[in-house]
Design an enzyme around this catalytic site. Structure first.
Site, PDB file in Angstrom:
ATOM      1  N   LYS A  80      -5.526  10.146  -1.462  1.00 40.53           N
ATOM      2  CA  LYS A  80      -4.932   9.523  -0.265  1.00 40.53           C
ATOM      3  C   LYS A  80      -4.211  10.604   0.527  1.00 40.53           C
ATOM      4  O   LYS A  80      -3.481  11.419  -0.048  1.00 40.53           O
ATOM      5  CB  LYS A  80      -3.965   8.420  -0.702  1.00 40.53           C
ATOM      6  CG  LYS A  80      -3.356   7.636   0.464  1.00 40.53           C
ATOM      7  CD  LYS A  80      -2.438   6.523  -0.042  1.00 40.53           C
ATOM      8  CE  LYS A  80      -1.849   5.688   1.073  1.00 40.53           C
ATOM      9  NZ  LYS A  80      -0.963   4.619   0.575  1.00 40.53           N
ATOM     10  N   SER A 130      -2.018  -0.045   2.343  1.00 41.14           N
ATOM     11  CA  SER A 130      -2.301   1.089   3.196  1.00 41.14           C
ATOM     12  C   SER A 130      -3.324   2.060   2.627  1.00 41.14           C
ATOM     13  O   SER A 130      -3.849   2.890   3.360  1.00 41.14           O
ATOM     14  CB  SER A 130      -1.000   1.842   3.489  1.00 41.14           C
ATOM     15  OG  SER A 130      -0.491   2.420   2.288  1.00 41.14           O
ATOM     16  N   SER A 154       0.308  -1.415  -1.672  1.00 45.11           N
ATOM     17  CA  SER A 154      -0.727  -0.596  -1.030  1.00 45.11           C
ATOM     18  C   SER A 154      -1.839  -0.110  -1.934  1.00 45.11           C
ATOM     19  O   SER A 154      -2.831   0.424  -1.447  1.00 45.11           O
ATOM     20  CB  SER A 154      -0.097   0.610  -0.335  1.00 45.11           C
ATOM     21  OG  SER A 154       0.397   0.211   0.909  1.00 45.11           O
TER      22      SER A 154
HETATM   23  N1  GLN Z   1       1.865  -3.532   3.242  1.00 46.12           N
HETATM   24  C1  GLN Z   1       3.148  -3.049   2.811  1.00 46.12           C
HETATM   25  C2  GLN Z   1       3.855  -2.399   3.973  1.00 46.12           C
HETATM   26  O1  GLN Z   1       3.308  -2.374   5.010  1.00 46.12           O
HETATM   27  C3  GLN Z   1       2.997  -2.125   1.659  1.00 46.12           C
HETATM   28  C4  GLN Z   1       2.809  -0.704   2.014  1.00 46.12           C
HETATM   29  C5  GLN Z   1       2.735   0.202   0.825  1.00 46.12           C
HETATM   30  O2  GLN Z   1       2.721  -0.238  -0.331  1.00 46.12           O
HETATM   31  N2  GLN Z   1       2.749   1.492   1.113  1.00 46.12           N
HETATM   32  O3  GLN Z   1       4.943  -1.922   3.854  1.00 46.12           O
END
Ligand code: GLN
Length: 446
Positions: free
Chosen positions: A41, A116, A140
């Site tokens: 990532k 994400s 994410s």
């Molecule tokens: N969807 C969540 C957010 O937008 C989780 C993001 C993540 O785990 N990096 O914060």
């Protein structure tokens, strides 16, 4: 075709990579993971490669060193094939917040892959990589794993070093993996887990041989069903998948119990207050001077900051920074930030109590399967609510895994989530093997 060419061809269709490496750029060593293709990532540092965090602001930033987790994979023989697309600074649940275009879900290219870490999830789903690194602050890894039919694990907070990870919300951020099978996930965790002198928050608890968990009997283990997680809004096919999963556990000799996590209703609010507060502080370093592309026309120092940040950050990142500075401002600090910290403790206590009564908790990973591109992007609150089942594990710091268990009526993958007590990843693997279904066999790529 070389791996490089193959990856390029696949990427044209799904946009899951931001950079693809030529063979030989990172020659693999020999070891436990010998030859395993790994995608990273693009929020984790790999020496001499770009580290964009999905942001225009860092489009040309080259990392001077590698993250500890990346370094440990390299020493074990991993073959790095590229850096994956993601929501900007890991903020999002659909990959639509990437500055470099959306990632398409290979099960239905009109749908999101989740976020994400959507690029990492898709890289594994389509077979471009055997393993992909992701990060999980509020879901994410687990949410995109559920949306793509991959296995996504978020270990205990502190289990894997975060040195070399661009921080979003430091008291939540966790490194983890996407894989097609549990064996690869267990092996990679064995390699990456353990104390790192470069990350003071890494736990001084030895890594276990997690792959041994895949041979362990689960007879007699108690599966908790948190009643607060089974309210409205869960798709019928997902409810059915949960019922089937319960049956599988019973057949394996586990017992099923209702448990209560009474503060669950505050989880989304606590998560979005505390993570935005931490993000507003962490992202202060992107000012066009220390980090990030500097705005050209600026004349004064303040103008340099303001213009660089205005041009560099996307809309969601700006929204989070503004929310974060708001909840930390002197007039609201006690009403929001301080109070959310207290409720965080209550949520942690809920989990401690639940794990006195059972070995693991079973919930859906997400209330719905993969939604359509564009469906939620103009409604941030609807997007935030998609994280309803995943944020609590990060609030409490406990390990959690999303496992594919089947497909819904539209042939989209369904993931279920298991959570255990702190540092009980071995148990997570033992239980996961009883319910995992390799739905990726049904995915046609190309
Ligand atoms: N969807 C969540 C957010 O937008 C989780 C993001 C993540 O785990 N990096 O914060």
């Amino acid at each position: 075709m070389t791996i490089f060419e193959q990856t390029q061809t696949l990427n044209k269709k799904y946009n899951c990579f931001l950079e693809i490496f030529h063979e030989g750029r990172y020659p693999p060593a020999s070891g436990k993971l010998e030859g395993m293709t790994v995608a990273i990532k693009d929020v984790l540092a790999l020496k001499d490669a770009r580290l964009t965090c999905g942001s225009k602001f860092l489009e040309n930033f080259i990392s001077l060193y590698s993250a500890t987790c990346v370094e440990r994979l390299a020493q074990a023989g991993a073959r790095f094939i590229g850096k994956t697309n993601m929501d900007e600074f890991a903020m999002g649940s659909s990959n639509e917040n990437s500055a470099f275009g959306v990632v398409l879900n290979p099960w239905d290219t009109t749908r999101v892959p989740g976020g994400s870490s959507g690029g990492s999830a898709v890289a594994v789903a389509i077979g471009a990589a055997r393993l992909a690194l992701g990060t999980d602050t509020g879901g994410s890894i687990r949410q995109p794993a559920a949306f793509t039919g991959t296995i996504g694990i978020k270990p205990t907070y502190g289990r894997i070093s975060r040195y070399g990870l661009t921080a979003f919300a430091s008291s939540f951020d966790t490194v983890g993996t996407f894989t097609r099978n549990l064996e690869d996930a267990a092996l990679a965790l064995e390699v990456m887990a353990g104390k790192d002198a470069l990350d003071a928050t890494s736990a001084d608890i030895p890594a276990e041989e997690y792959s041994l968990g895949l041979e362990k009997d689960v007879r007699g283990l108690r599966i908790g069903i948190p009643i607060e997680y089974y309210g409205e809004g869960i798709e019928p096919d997902i409810r059915e998948a949960i019922n089937d999963t319960k049956e599988k556990f019973k057949k394996a000799g586990c017992t099923i119990h209702n448990v209560s996590l009474p503060h669950t209703k505050y989880a989304i609010a606590v998560y979005y207050i505390l993570t935005t507060a931490e993000a507003s502080s962490n992202l202060a370093r992107f000012d066009g001077i220390r980090y990030g592309k500097r705005a050209k026309e600026a004349e004064t120092l303040l103008e340099t900051y303001v213009r660089s940040r205005s041009e560099g950050f996307g809309a969601e990142v700006k929204r989070r920074i503004m929310l974060g500075t708001y909840v930390l401002s002197s007039g609201y600090y006690y009403a929001y930030y301080k109070r959310a910290q207290r409720v965080r403790r209550l949520i942690k206590n809920d989990f401690t109590n639940a794990f006195n009564e059972c070995d693991a908790l079973l919930t859906p990973t997400t209330p719905t399967t993969a939604f359509k591109l564009g469906d939620k992007i103009s409604d941030p609150l609807a997007m935030y609510l998609n994280d309803i089942f995943t944020v609590s594990a990060n609030i409490a710091g406990v390990p959690a895994i999303s496992i594919p268990v089947g497909l819904d009526n539209n042939d989209l993958p369904i993931g279920v989530q298991l959570m255990t007590g702190d540092f009980k990843e071995t148990k997570l693997f033992s239980l996961a093997k009883e319910i995992h279904v390799d739905v990726l066999q049904r995915l046609k790529v190309n």
